[in-house]
Design an enzyme around this catalytic site. Structure first.
Site, PDB file in Angstrom:
ATOM      1  N   HIS A  22      93.964 -28.899  35.373  1.00  0.00           N
ATOM      2  CA  HIS A  22      93.682 -30.039  36.251  1.00  0.00           C
ATOM      3  C   HIS A  22      92.296 -30.561  35.893  1.00  0.00           C
ATOM      4  O   HIS A  22      91.348 -29.765  35.754  1.00  0.00           O
ATOM      5  CB  HIS A  22      93.724 -29.595  37.720  1.00  0.00           C
ATOM      6  CG  HIS A  22      93.413 -30.699  38.676  1.00  0.00           C
ATOM      7  ND1 HIS A  22      94.326 -31.685  38.998  1.00  0.00           N
ATOM      8  CD2 HIS A  22      92.274 -30.995  39.363  1.00  0.00           C
ATOM      9  CE1 HIS A  22      93.764 -32.529  39.860  1.00  0.00           C
ATOM     10  NE2 HIS A  22      92.519 -32.134  40.096  1.00  0.00           N
ATOM     11  N   LEU A  36      99.920 -28.124  45.864  1.00  0.00           N
ATOM     12  CA  LEU A  36      99.455 -28.855  44.686  1.00  0.00           C
ATOM     13  C   LEU A  36      98.007 -28.512  44.331  1.00  0.00           C
ATOM     14  O   LEU A  36      97.125 -28.509  45.191  1.00  0.00           O
ATOM     15  CB  LEU A  36      99.551 -30.367  44.958  1.00  0.00           C
ATOM     16  CG  LEU A  36      99.283 -31.283  43.752  1.00  0.00           C
ATOM     17  CD1 LEU A  36     100.348 -31.082  42.673  1.00  0.00           C
ATOM     18  CD2 LEU A  36      99.232 -32.729  44.183  1.00  0.00           C
TER      19      LEU A  36
HETATM   20  C1  GRF Z   1      94.411 -34.628  31.136  1.00  0.00           C
HETATM   21  O1  GRF Z   1      93.470 -35.240  31.971  1.00  0.00           O
HETATM   22  C2  GRF Z   1      94.774 -33.307  31.736  1.00  0.00           C
HETATM   23  O2  GRF Z   1      93.716 -32.731  32.454  1.00  0.00           O
HETATM   24  C3  GRF Z   1      95.876 -33.659  32.672  1.00  0.00           C
HETATM   25  O3  GRF Z   1      96.627 -34.655  31.988  1.00  0.00           O
HETATM   26  C4  GRF Z   1      95.718 -35.428  31.171  1.00  0.00           C
HETATM   27  C5  GRF Z   1      96.312 -35.681  29.813  1.00  0.00           C
HETATM   28  O4  GRF Z   1      96.571 -34.452  29.223  1.00  0.00           O
HETATM   29  N1  GRF Z   1      96.657 -32.480  32.943  1.00  0.00           N
HETATM   30  P1  GRF Z   1      97.352 -34.383  27.794  1.00  0.00           P
HETATM   31  O5  GRF Z   1      96.514 -35.147  26.779  1.00  0.00           O
HETATM   32  O6  GRF Z   1      98.705 -35.062  27.973  1.00  0.00           O
HETATM   33  O7  GRF Z   1      97.434 -32.931  27.484  1.00  0.00           O
END
Ligand code: GRF
Length: 193
Positions: free
Chosen positions: A112, A147
């Protein structure tokens, strides 16, 4: 030990885990491999990366299901075809039902983009900037029915700089995510040895 990674978009965290597993030879050293990448979006950029790395991909369109429960049930059936030791949520933009979370209790991780318990939910970087935070970051945690709350495995901190926008801060945090998520997954696998 099979790892199944769930994505909805670019999948940069999934890619970081895949690259780390290859570079550190998790197959030989941990008996672990990324067995499948599953997405709820057919156009998720991460699917092409997974295929290029010889990883099975599956797509489940949540709009094709009458309820959240029905989608989660189909999702679990697809995931279980890959006999997962660990299920990793990486940019997976779906809220999971308590039944799904219970099914994978103890072997379901998420990342997160905030220093939980601060800023759970969405638009975390914009909210941190608007709150005047001097630091921001990311959290790897076990997923529980509530969540963005479960037990924290790791965190990374970055400075919020003058003039930062949500995008510049997000990019700085994402760089750290790509370091702490693969490390947290490896440590989790080592703890299961
Ligand atoms: C990031 O901000 C991550 O923290 C959140 O989704 C966003 C994109 O992640 N879980 P990714 O590039 O798809 O791994």
């Amino acid at each position: 030990k099979n790892i199944v990674i769930l994505i909805s978009g670019g999948g940069s965290n999934m890619a970081a885990i895949v690259r780390t597993a290859e570079r550190e030879d998790w197959a030989r050293r941990l008996g672990a491999r990324v067995a499948a990448v599953v997405s709820n979006k057919a156009d998720a950029g991460g699917l092409a990366f997974a295929r290029e790395h010889g990883i099975a991909t599956e797509v489940l369109d949540h709009k094709a299901y009458p309820s959240r429960e029905a989608f989660d049930e189909a999702l679990a059936a697809v995931i279980d075809r890959h006999a997962p030791t660990l299920v990793v949520l990486a940019g997976f933009m779906r809220i999971l039902t308590p039944g799904f979370v219970q099914r994978y209790a103890g072997r379901l991780l998420n990342i997160h983009p905030s220093l939980l318990p601060a800023f759970n939910g969405l638009h975390t970087h914009q909210r941190a900037i608007e709150a005047g935070c001097r630091y921001a970051g990311a959290t790897v945690h076990q997923v529980t029915a509530e969540l963005d709350v479960g037990p924290i495995l790791d965190q990374a901190v970055v400075p919020v700089l003058p003039g930062d926008t949500a995008d510049t801060l997000a990019a700085r945090v994402l760089t750290q995510e790509h370091l702490i998520y693969p490390r947290a997954v490896r440590r989790w696998l080592e703890s299961q040895a």
